[in-house]
Design a protein around this motif. Structure first.
Motif, PDB file in Angstrom:
ATOM      1  N   ASP A 154       0.879  -1.164   0.000  1.00 41.73           N
ATOM      2  CA  ASP A 154       0.000   0.000   0.000  1.00 41.73           C
ATOM      3  C   ASP A 154       0.918   1.217   0.000  1.00 41.73           C
ATOM      4  O   ASP A 154       1.621   1.480   0.979  1.00 41.73           O
ATOM      5  CB  ASP A 154      -0.889  -0.012   1.248  1.00 41.73           C
ATOM      6  N   SER A 171       3.214   0.594   3.357  1.00 33.20           N
ATOM      7  CA  SER A 171       2.851  -0.424   4.347  1.00 33.20           C
ATOM      8  C   SER A 171       2.473  -1.700   3.614  1.00 33.20           C
ATOM      9  O   SER A 171       2.328  -1.716   2.389  1.00 33.20           O
ATOM     10  CB  SER A 171       1.694   0.042   5.244  1.00 33.20           C
ATOM     11  N   THR A 172       2.316  -2.770   4.376  1.00 37.31           N
ATOM     12  CA  THR A 172       1.917  -4.051   3.807  1.00 37.31           C
ATOM     13  C   THR A 172       1.005  -4.783   4.780  1.00 37.31           C
ATOM     14  O   THR A 172       1.208  -4.691   5.997  1.00 37.31           O
ATOM     15  CB  THR A 172       3.144  -4.926   3.493  1.00 37.31           C
ATOM     16  N   PRO A 173       0.008  -5.512   4.273  1.00 44.52           N
ATOM     17  CA  PRO A 173      -0.824  -6.325   5.166  1.00 44.52           C
ATOM     18  C   PRO A 173      -0.212  -7.680   5.471  1.00 44.52           C
ATOM     19  O   PRO A 173      -0.759  -8.437   6.285  1.00 44.52           O
ATOM     20  CB  PRO A 173      -2.109  -6.492   4.355  1.00 44.52           C
TER      21      PRO A 173
END
Length: 288
Positions: A154, A171-173
């Motif tokens: 993201d 960011s990353t999930p």
């Protein structure tokens, strides 16, 4: 070919105490059969944190600098990470990690750890927070770069990226390693190498500019969640480049990152020239 089946929530799965297998989400931007260095850099920090946690005297030390030398091609294959204490100490310590893929050393990293003390009364430095990520729209970075790693992110620009200049939140999930928690620092560092892809000076379809190293200095331990990258890229006249980044978290600046680049047109010599000896290992196409 590694597929994401059964590992959709992570960049790596653990094989044993020292070995990890990358998922398709770790795929590089320069080649489909290579790892992006960014999650691998976070994995090295994760291994260092576990090395410290296994020692009763490891508490109270915080990472102040980590430098990675990328020795060769990062194949999208199982990697082994070994960590050793080079310079032990109660207030200053030096760790070294080596990453091996297919029996070959591909990354060496060194980290200086310093004792944590309460210095809030004298704390100070560059002021100014970036616009919070929740106020910003997303940037489809996958339209510029291929690969599973870039597709997993993201990315939210503070302002529209320009050639050689960009400020973004990333960011990353996804988890770093499936089924196990990673510390805030390792999670933060797993996104820092993205910097060389956010402010490209020339189209990556026409020019190659992979980094051969990454060095991060921190004056404050970052908060996990979002990695802020305030990045400037310079190309010199003789094939070298430099990506310089002021690092942020949601509370403000935390340090700096530098990456040296090897710059060449895609029509020029290959980025990994044939080795001149058994120990030679040039930089690969498959990173940025």
């Amino acid at each position: 070919m590694i597929t994401p089946h059964g590992t959709a929530g992570s960049y790596y799965t653990r094989i044993d105490a020292h070995r990890y297998r990358p998922t398709a989400h770790a795929g590089g931007a320069w080649g489909p059969d290579e790892q992006h260095f960014s999650p691998l850099g976070g994995l090295v920090a994760h291994a260092m944190e576990q090395h410290l946690a296994a020692r009763p005297d490891g508490a109270g030390l915080v990472l102040a600098r980590i430098s990675y030398d990328i020795l060769g091609r990062l194949a999208l294959d199982a990697c082994e990470i070994r960590v050793e204490t080079v310079r032990p100490g109660r207030t200053i310590e030096l760790l070294e990690a080596t990453v091996r893929i297919a029996g070959r050393s591909v990354v060496r990293a060194r980290a200086w750890l310093l004792a944590a003390h309460d210095t809030a009364a004298v704390a100070g430095g560059p002021a100014g927070r970036l616009t919070p990520p929740e106020r910003l729209g997303t940037w489809p970075m996958g339209e510029l770069w291929p690969g599973g790693y870039i597709a997993s992110l993201d990315v939210r620009p503070v302002s529209p990226p320009q050639p050689g200049r960009a400020t973004v939140w990333v960011s990353t999930p996804l988890a770093l390693v499936a089924g196990e928690p990673s510390g805030p620092l390792a999670s933060y560092l797993a996104l820092v190498d993205t910097a060389n892809g956010i402010a490209v000076r020339q189209p990556p379809t026409e020019w190659l500019f992979p980094n051969v190293d990454l060095t991060v200095h921190l004056h404050r331990q970052p908060v996990a969640g979002w990695t802020g990258l305030d990045t400037t890229v310079a190309f010199g006249p003789t094939g070298q480049g430099l990506t310089s980044t002021v690092l942020h978290d949601v509370d403000g600046p935390v340090g700096h990152a530098q990456q040296i680049l090897t710059v060449r047109p895609r029509s020029g010599p290959p980025a990994d020239a044939p080795p001149s000896g058994p120990a030679a290992a040039g930089p690969s196409h498959g990173r940025h």
